[in-house]
Design an enzyme around this catalytic site. Structure first.
Site, PDB file in Angstrom:
ATOM      1  N   ALA A   1      12.495  -0.621  -5.673  1.00  0.00           N
ATOM      2  CA  ALA A   1      12.994  -0.249  -4.340  1.00  0.00           C
ATOM      3  C   ALA A   1      12.311   1.042  -3.903  1.00  0.00           C
ATOM      4  O   ALA A   1      11.787   1.790  -4.725  1.00  0.00           O
ATOM      5  CB  ALA A   1      14.500  -0.048  -4.417  1.00  0.00           C
TER       6      ALA A   1
ATOM      7  N   GLU B   1      13.261  -6.930 -10.822  1.00  0.00           N
ATOM      8  CA  GLU B   1      14.311  -7.811 -10.291  1.00  0.00           C
ATOM      9  C   GLU B   1      13.712  -8.883  -9.380  1.00  0.00           C
ATOM     10  O   GLU B   1      14.147 -10.037  -9.391  1.00  0.00           O
ATOM     11  CB  GLU B   1      15.362  -6.982  -9.541  1.00  0.00           C
ATOM     12  CG  GLU B   1      16.162  -6.097 -10.505  1.00  0.00           C
ATOM     13  CD  GLU B   1      17.096  -5.150  -9.785  1.00  0.00           C
ATOM     14  OE1 GLU B   1      16.604  -4.330  -8.985  1.00  0.00           O
ATOM     15  OE2 GLU B   1      18.312  -5.229 -10.015  1.00  0.00           O
TER      16      GLU B   1
ATOM     17  N   GLY C   1      13.548  -2.646  -8.995  1.00  0.00           N
ATOM     18  CA  GLY C   1      13.598  -3.764  -8.055  1.00  0.00           C
ATOM     19  C   GLY C   1      12.372  -4.655  -8.171  1.00  0.00           C
ATOM     20  O   GLY C   1      12.440  -5.846  -7.818  1.00  0.00           O
TER      21      GLY C   1
HETATM   22  C1  3H9 Z   1      15.373   0.443  -7.720  1.00  0.00           C
HETATM   23  O1  3H9 Z   1      14.453  -0.316  -7.808  1.00  0.00           O
HETATM   24  C2  3H9 Z   1      16.767   0.031  -7.322  1.00  0.00           C
HETATM   25  C3  3H9 Z   1      16.980  -1.439  -7.361  1.00  0.00           C
HETATM   26  O2  3H9 Z   1      17.386  -1.847  -8.648  1.00  0.00           O
HETATM   27  C4  3H9 Z   1      18.098  -1.838  -6.448  1.00  0.00           C
HETATM   28  C5  3H9 Z   1      17.953  -1.547  -5.017  1.00  0.00           C
HETATM   29  C6  3H9 Z   1      19.089  -2.087  -4.168  1.00  0.00           C
HETATM   30  N1  3H9 Z   1       9.637   4.385  -4.190  1.00  0.00           N
HETATM   31  O3  3H9 Z   1       4.414   8.698  -9.894  1.00  0.00           O
HETATM   32  P1  3H9 Z   1       3.160   8.671  -9.097  1.00  0.00           P
HETATM   33  C7  3H9 Z   1       5.390   7.140  -4.990  1.00  0.00           C
HETATM   34  S1  3H9 Z   1      15.172   2.113  -7.997  1.00  0.00           S
HETATM   35  C8  3H9 Z   1       9.013   5.249  -3.377  1.00  0.00           C
HETATM   36  O4  3H9 Z   1       2.549   9.971  -8.704  1.00  0.00           O
HETATM   37  P2  3H9 Z   1       1.895   7.304 -11.298  1.00  0.00           P
HETATM   38  C9  3H9 Z   1       5.431   8.521  -5.595  1.00  0.00           C
HETATM   39  O5  3H9 Z   1       6.416   9.308  -4.993  1.00  0.00           O
HETATM   40  C10 3H9 Z   1      13.434   2.288  -8.282  1.00  0.00           C
HETATM   41  N2  3H9 Z   1       7.896   5.916  -3.738  1.00  0.00           N
HETATM   42  O6  3H9 Z   1       2.042   7.759  -9.782  1.00  0.00           O
HETATM   43  C11 3H9 Z   1       4.025   9.010  -5.296  1.00  0.00           C
HETATM   44  O7  3H9 Z   1       3.991   9.422  -3.944  1.00  0.00           O
HETATM   45  P3  3H9 Z   1       3.073  10.645  -3.471  1.00  0.00           P
HETATM   46  C12 3H9 Z   1      13.057   1.902  -9.664  1.00  0.00           C
HETATM   47  C13 3H9 Z   1       7.430   5.716  -4.970  1.00  0.00           C
HETATM   48  O8  3H9 Z   1       0.763   6.382 -11.316  1.00  0.00           O
HETATM   49  C14 3H9 Z   1       3.187   7.743  -5.434  1.00  0.00           C
HETATM   50  O9  3H9 Z   1       4.095   6.658  -5.296  1.00  0.00           O
HETATM   51  N3  3H9 Z   1      11.685   2.243  -9.911  1.00  0.00           N
HETATM   52  C15 3H9 Z   1       8.051   4.841  -5.865  1.00  0.00           C
HETATM   53  O10 3H9 Z   1       1.914   8.492 -12.197  1.00  0.00           O
HETATM   54  C16 3H9 Z   1       2.496   7.624  -6.777  1.00  0.00           C
HETATM   55  O11 3H9 Z   1       3.465   7.797  -7.800  1.00  0.00           O
HETATM   56  C17 3H9 Z   1      11.308   3.397 -10.473  1.00  0.00           C
HETATM   57  O12 3H9 Z   1      12.123   4.200 -10.844  1.00  0.00           O
HETATM   58  C18 3H9 Z   1       9.202   4.153  -5.434  1.00  0.00           C
HETATM   59  N4  3H9 Z   1       9.842   3.266  -6.231  1.00  0.00           N
HETATM   60  O13 3H9 Z   1       3.250   6.514 -11.637  1.00  0.00           O
HETATM   61  C19 3H9 Z   1       9.830   3.625 -10.597  1.00  0.00           C
HETATM   62  N5  3H9 Z   1       7.359   4.847  -7.029  1.00  0.00           N
HETATM   63  O14 3H9 Z   1       1.699  10.237  -3.818  1.00  0.00           O
HETATM   64  C20 3H9 Z   1       9.485   4.992 -10.074  1.00  0.00           C
HETATM   65  C21 3H9 Z   1       6.341   5.704  -6.845  1.00  0.00           C
HETATM   66  O15 3H9 Z   1       3.375  10.756  -2.040  1.00  0.00           O
HETATM   67  N6  3H9 Z   1       8.073   5.272 -10.110  1.00  0.00           N
HETATM   68  N7  3H9 Z   1       6.365   6.226  -5.614  1.00  0.00           N
HETATM   69  O16 3H9 Z   1       3.558  11.815  -4.291  1.00  0.00           O
HETATM   70  C22 3H9 Z   1       7.408   5.590 -11.218  1.00  0.00           C
HETATM   71  O17 3H9 Z   1       7.936   5.613 -12.302  1.00  0.00           O
HETATM   72  C23 3H9 Z   1       5.979   5.980 -11.083  1.00  0.00           C
HETATM   73  O18 3H9 Z   1       5.779   6.439  -9.775  1.00  0.00           O
HETATM   74  C24 3H9 Z   1       4.962   4.854 -11.379  1.00  0.00           C
HETATM   75  C25 3H9 Z   1       3.540   5.326 -10.987  1.00  0.00           C
HETATM   76  C26 3H9 Z   1       5.027   4.552 -12.863  1.00  0.00           C
HETATM   77  C27 3H9 Z   1       5.283   3.641 -10.566  1.00  0.00           C
END
Ligand code: 3H9
Length: 703
Positions: free
Chosen positions: A63, A107, A104
């Site tokens: 999400a 999911e 998500g």
């Molecule tokens: C969910 O899914 C809830 C659901 O179950 C239910 C819903 C109803 N959203 O970390 P990085 C951005 S909760 C928005 O530097 P990496 C991040 O801010 C979600 N933005 O790169 C950054 O922006 P900026 C569950 C996101 O390669 C850019 O992407 N998911 C999201 O070191 C690059 O990110 C998580 O918790 C997001 N979901 O790591 C995963 N994800 O460049 C959260 C990333 O402007 N994300 N951004 O600063 C991560 O763990 C890491 O970002 C990921 C990439 C491993 C994906």
């Protein structure tokens, strides 16, 4: 189709590509586009199966976190509803999971009947790290796919899982040979499903997840795990949702999950953890430094000093595959240092966290030398010698004479003036502070100290390097103690003073651990060593305080040889790992209070909370005002990752915001007015705090 999703029909397959860089976060516009594409595929009789993939190779990171806490998070089509709609399509859906399916994103993949990955795919439900639970079917569909135990483990740990393990568990049905072949293999898989008249969704291996579970499973699980959860809400909600998966049919389970998710989303803890997520990403962005700044290559590192700190620092680089040379003055110290590193790796081996081959590979990247000349080809040199300015300056003179031009010269000082260290070299632009925290191979915080002349390129290179070795680098300006230790000073001062005024170390620590801090002030000092603390303080009394009487307790313990855990006595007594209160410390406090004319009284827990926390916060705000810290979020990261401040409180600055800046200011003013001369001496509100409150601001920012 709009640009967030690509759509193609090829040979009976609808190929739906998620195209919202960088991570295909499922914000409302992408959800809408995906729904439209799926409806189109469902309605098209020439389409017999659907493949969903990420157009840039990455499937989906879940999400859109920026939507949480706003109406956008459930704006139509909401994610749970969208995924239910997908499960109703009577054609096989194949998720082609390149690189990542998180939250998500996973999911979404679980809503597809079939899933194929590639060797580097990682899947996970990391919502718990954001104070959430999977809210789009994960808590209900995963237990039905892999069983309750594996599902709970995945959701409670939040850790991503490698492709092979996901294949074993059945989260992935297949693996393509490579990322490049993923889409092609997914299409091949879809054609096979069509040819075999496979159902849109295969039957679930654990359709009744409760079946076969020991009757007391949930009770035992809770007993074992709850102490670790402290006051965190999210693990408890995950647990409740999985219990619901065992008790309720899918439809009702999904409804229960949604209610729990909304509770989590609205919680202060989730708000705090989302703040931490974005603060971590912000910390790497430095105002005035162009993100495209050319970085210097770091292919070889040298560490000076093979003691505990130097060895720990060196391990970080070996872990990341970067060769490191360790320099010591004496051969036996070098041998001891290398042997200690091997021993530390051997412990990881024993715990199953490392293989024998990995251990040997890491050791092969570590070498030792007694000669400065051997550092000539290092790209980065980190000095970790005794914390004394003249010694460090001598090291830097030597480095200046042997290191190649362009080498980055770093000092691991925790308190000394990096400008004065840089000044002894002819290349101050290449000098920087890299403050690792002990144990340096474990602790994630890295304070990157930008000295007056440190160049933008050196700063940008070290920040990138910090991330490469798995740290959370935070930039600090030069001042005594940098961000973390400078804030520690007033926080620990209040703790000591409160003991003089009548609290016990256990009471003070209890209030702090009651807030979920990993340790109280006194347990921390006992662990770090009262001797170490004394020596630093003694060498820097002028820099620390104009009245250091509150340190008398620590000084006396030092003179009594009570150095903490290492001598089994400090602020507490120790029997093995067990900690006991020590009446002698109370007696000592009484005596010192008499000598210092401090009147003793019963101290309320609320006063301990206010005095320790407000002084910590006040100093943080002052650091921001002085420009030592760039952002309030940076300060939070320092305290969360270096000092055990609970992430679910968001760090001290975020905690202050949630608590109310006006209340913090009022508290400081109250103690200034009620603690007599001591209050007037120490409880001076940071001018920025006063300005923020006067301006009616509720967030901490420069003004
Ligand atoms: C969910 O899914 C809830 C659901 O179950 C239910 C819903 C109803 N959203 O970390 P990085 C951005 S909760 C928005 O530097 P990496 C991040 O801010 C979600 N933005 O790169 C950054 O922006 P900026 C569950 C996101 O390669 C850019 O992407 N998911 C999201 O070191 C690059 O990110 C998580 O918790 C997001 N979901 O790591 C995963 N994800 O460049 C959260 C990333 O402007 N994300 N951004 O600063 C991560 O763990 C890491 O970002 C990921 C990439 C491993 C994906």
């Amino acid at each position: 189709m709009n640009s967030l999703v690509t759509y193609q029909v090829q040979d009976s397959l609808a190929l739906i590509g998620l195209a919202r860089p960088p991570v295909n976060a499922l914000g409302q516009p992408l959800r809408a586009a995906l729904l439209q594409a799926c409806e189109q595929a469902d309605a098209d009789p020439s389409v017999r199966a659907i493949v969903i993939y990420g157009t840039n190779g990455l499937f989906c990171a879940g999400a859109d976190i920026t939507e949480f806490g706003s109406p956008a998070s459930f704006a139509a089509p909401d994610l749970p509803g969208l995924l239910v709609r997908l499960t109703a399509i009577d054609k096989p859906l194949v998720a082609a999971i390149g690189k990542l399916a998180l939250g998500g994103g996973l999911e979404l993949a679980l809503a597809c009947g079939y899933r194929i990955g590639e060797p580097k795919t990682r899947v996970g439900l990391p919502e718990i790290n954001l104070g959430l639970l999977p809210g789009a079917g994960g808590t209900q569909r995963l237990p039905r796919l892999v069983g309750v135990q594996a599902a709970l483990e995945m959701m409670i740990s939040g850790a991503p899982m490698a492709a092979n393990r996901a294949l074993e568990l059945g989260i992935l049905d297949r693996l393509a040979d490579s990322a490049e072949q993923l889409l092609q293999s997914a299409c091949g898989y879809a054609h096979e499903l069509i040819a075999n008249h496979a159902p849109a969704r295969p039957s679930e291996p654990f359709a009744d997840p409760a079946k076969g579970l020991p009757a007391d499973f949930f009770e035992r699980y809770c007993l074992e795990q709850e102490p670790r959860w402290k006051s965190r809400l999210a693990p408890r909600l995950v647990f409740s949702a999985v219990q619901a998966a065992c008790l309720l049919p899918l439809q009702q389970g999904l409804e229960r999950e949604l209610a729990l998710f909304k509770q989590a989303e609205a919680s202060r803890q989730s708000e705090a953890l989302r703040h931490v997520f974005f603060a971590e990403r912000e910390a790497g962005k430095i105002p005035g430094i162009d993100p495209s700044t050319a970085l210097r290559p770091i292919a070889k590192v040298a560490v000076i000093g093979a003691g505990t700190m130097g060895g720990g620092i060196a391990m970080n680089f070996a872990n990341a595959g970067i060769p490191v040379v360790l320099l010591e003055r004496q051969g036996d110290a070098l041998d001891r240092g290398l042997a200690h590193i091997r021993k530390t790796y051997a412990i990881s081996l024993k715990r199953g966290k490392l293989t024998e081959a990995q251990l040997e590979q890491r050791m092969s990247l570590l070498s030792g030398t007694l000669e400065y000349a051997d550092l000539a080809d290092a790209d980065l040199v980190i000095e970790a010698v005794f914390e004394q300015l003249s010694i460090k300056q001598e090291v830097f003179r030597q480095l200046d004479s042997v290191c190649k031009p362009g080498a980055i010269l770093a000092t691991n000082t925790s308190s000394l003036d990096v400008d004065q260290i840089a000044a002894v070299t002819a290349r101050p632009q290449d000098v920087i502070g890299l403050h690792f925290f002990s144990p340096a191979n474990v602790m994630r915080l890295l304070e990157v100290v930008k000295a007056r002349e440190t160049s933008a390129q050196v700063l940008a290179t070290t920040l990138k390097m910090g991330r490469t070795i798995g740290k959370i680098p935070v930039v600090s300006g030069v001042c005594f103690g940098f961000i973390g230790n400078r804030m520690l000073e007033p926080y620990a001062r209040e703790a000591h003073r409160l003991v003089l005024e009548g609290a016990t170390p256990a009471q003070v620590d209890g209030v702090l651990t009651g807030l979920d801090l990993n340790m109280g002030v006194f347990s921390m000092l006992d662990l770090a060593g009262i001797d170490v603390n004394f020596l630093v303080r003694d060498a820097n009394r002028a820099a620390i305080a104009h009245d250091d009487s509150y340190c008398r307790l620590g000084d006396e313990l030092y003179s009594l040889g009570r150095y903490g855990q290492k001598t089994a006595r400090g602020f507490y007594q120790y029997e093995g790992r067990e900690r006991h209160n020590d009446y002698e410390v109370v007696a000592l406090s009484e005596r010192l209070a008499g000598e210092l004319h401090v009147s003793r009284r019963p101290i309320e827990d609320a006063e301990i909370h206010a005095r320790c926390l407000f002084m910590l916060i006040n100093e943080g705000i002052q650091l921001l005002d002085e420009g030592i810290a760039l952002r309030a979020g940076d300060i939070d990261l320092v305290w969360i990752n270096g000092y055990g401040f609970p992430a679910h409180l968001g760090g001290p600055m975020f905690y202050a915001q949630q608590y109310g800046l006006d209340k913090v200011l009022a508290g400081i003013q109250h103690y200034r007015d009620t603690l007599g001369e001591y209050g007037r001496m120490w409880f001076t509100p940071a001018p920025l705090l006063e300005r923020l409150v006067a301006a009616g601001k509720t967030t901490i920012e420069r003004l």
